[in-house]
Scaffold this active site. Sequence first.
Site, short mmCIF file in Angstrom:
data_model
loop_
_atom_site.label_atom_id
_atom_site.label_comp_id
_atom_site.label_asym_id
_atom_site.label_seq_id
_atom_site.Cartn_x
_atom_site.Cartn_y
_atom_site.Cartn_z
N ASP A 97 -4.79 3.74 -1.88
CA ASP A 97 -5.87 4.09 -0.95
C ASP A 97 -6.40 5.48 -1.23
OD1 ASP A 97 -6.04 1.75 0.82
OD2 ASP A 97 -3.95 2.25 1.30
N SER A 141 0.86 -1.19 0.00
CA SER A 141 0.00 0.00 0.00
C SER A 141 0.89 1.24 0.00
CB SER A 141 -0.88 0.01 1.24
OG SER A 141 -1.39 1.32 1.43
N MET A 188 -12.25 4.74 -0.62
CA MET A 188 -12.89 5.00 0.67
C MET A 188 -13.55 6.37 0.54
SD MET A 188 -9.80 3.50 2.97
CE MET A 188 -8.71 3.45 1.55
N HIS A 212 -8.49 1.26 -3.93
CA HIS A 212 -9.42 0.98 -2.83
C HIS A 212 -10.09 2.31 -2.52
CE1 HIS A 212 -9.50 0.03 1.82
NE2 HIS A 212 -10.72 0.21 1.32
N GLY A 230 1.16 -1.98 4.11
CA GLY A 230 1.78 -0.67 4.00
C GLY A 230 3.05 -0.61 4.83
N SER A 231 2.88 -0.47 6.15
CA SER A 231 4.05 -0.31 7.04
C SER A 231 5.01 -1.48 6.96
CB SER A 231 3.61 -0.16 8.49
OG SER A 231 2.28 0.20 8.60
N ASP A 274 -6.63 -6.36 4.24
CA ASP A 274 -5.97 -5.05 4.31
C ASP A 274 -6.01 -4.53 5.74
OD1 ASP A 274 -5.06 -2.47 3.84
OD2 ASP A 274 -6.70 -1.91 2.49
N GLY A 290 -2.83 -4.07 9.07
CA GLY A 290 -2.08 -4.80 10.09
C GLY A 290 -1.46 -6.10 9.61
N GLY A 320 -8.86 4.13 7.05
CA GLY A 320 -8.53 5.54 7.26
C GLY A 320 -7.05 5.79 7.49
N PHE A 321 -6.39 4.83 8.10
CA PHE A 321 -4.99 5.05 8.48
C PHE A 321 -4.18 3.78 8.36
CE2 PHE A 321 -7.79 7.87 10.80
CZ PHE A 321 -7.26 9.12 10.47
N GLY A 322 -2.91 3.95 8.06
CA GLY A 322 -1.98 2.83 8.10
C GLY A 322 -1.47 2.62 9.52
N GLY A 323 -0.75 1.54 9.72
CA GLY A 323 -0.06 1.31 10.98
C GLY A 323 -0.94 0.92 12.15
N MET A 369 -11.48 -5.83 5.37
CA MET A 369 -10.68 -4.91 6.19
C MET A 369 -10.38 -5.56 7.53
SD MET A 369 -10.07 -2.28 4.34
CE MET A 369 -9.13 -1.44 5.61
N HIS A 415 -1.24 -1.19 -4.41
CA HIS A 415 -2.50 -0.87 -3.73
C HIS A 415 -2.57 0.63 -3.44
CE1 HIS A 415 -6.01 -1.84 -1.18
NE2 HIS A 415 -5.53 -0.94 -0.33
N MET A 428 -8.97 8.28 -0.26
CA MET A 428 -9.81 8.67 0.89
C MET A 428 -10.31 10.10 0.68
SD MET A 428 -7.57 7.25 4.07
CE MET A 428 -6.66 5.70 3.97
C1 DX5 Z 1 -6.24 1.70 5.58
C2 DX5 Z 1 -5.76 1.31 4.21
C3 DX5 Z 1 -4.63 0.37 4.16
C4 DX5 Z 1 -3.36 0.82 4.86
C5 DX5 Z 1 -2.74 -0.43 5.44
O1 DX5 Z 1 -7.44 2.39 5.45
O2 DX5 Z 1 -6.82 0.74 3.46
O3 DX5 Z 1 -4.35 -0.05 2.82
O4 DX5 Z 1 -2.45 1.44 4.03
O5 DX5 Z 1 -1.65 -0.06 6.21
P1 DX5 Z 1 -0.89 -1.08 7.19
O6 DX5 Z 1 -0.41 -2.22 6.32
O7 DX5 Z 1 0.20 -0.24 7.73
O8 DX5 Z 1 -1.89 -1.54 8.20
ZN ZN Z 2 -6.42 -0.14 1.43
#
Ligand code: DX5
Ligand code: ZN
Length: 219
Positions: free
Chosen positions: A39, A12, A72, A70, A201-202, A179, A181, A146-149, A141, A37, A41
Amino acid sequence: MRSRNPVLIAPSILASDFARLGEEIRAIEAAGADVVHVDVMDGHFVPNLTIGLPVVRAIRGVTTRVVDAHLMITNADQYVTRYVEAGCDWLSVHVEAVTHLQRVLQQIRDAGAEPGVVLNPHTHEDAVDYVLEDCHHVLVMSVNPGFGGQRFLPSALRKIERLRERAVARGLELRIEVDGGIDPDTAPLVREAGADVLVAGSAVFGAGDYAAAIAALRG
Ligand code: DX5
Ligand code: ZN
């Protein structure tokens, strides 16, 4: 139940260095990523705002890999055709954000991309039951979008298992994407449950060695 398809890894770009986006995409390609991927938003459906059509177009220009957007966003039906024209190969919308879901999936297919439905952590797999034949992929999901990490929510495992069982029972070549964690600890769990597209992502962009990070998720 494991998927019969090979597992695809989808970094991501939300966790990438946006100031060097082209380089980052080339780096994950070279490191073995299968899917990019993206995102999208809108600050309404989720409490965060990221990127849109011009950036998707730019990404399409620098990669031959699958571009997986994706969405959102609210009012996704008004945007899906433009996202396909911008260069997405796969495009998914949240069931929670769309009223006429089957119509939107058909719009995506008619525009030339592979359609997918995304389920928030609280959404039952039954929400996609009557459109499963219209889906190329279902994106489960494993965090609130909304957020990574964020930390992986284990309830996603049961949902993935049930969806895989349903797809097998109905003879569908459904891709199940997960998607949120995903890291070397959670990746084996979701693969065993039946996921065959792992978004991370992370765990990829936060690693020093992208190739090793991707290999660790593939298992
Ligand atoms: C969250 C995104 C994810 C996000 C995942 O809303 O849809 O794609 O980037 O990030 P990690 O892999 O860090 O959880
Ligand atoms: Zn995503």
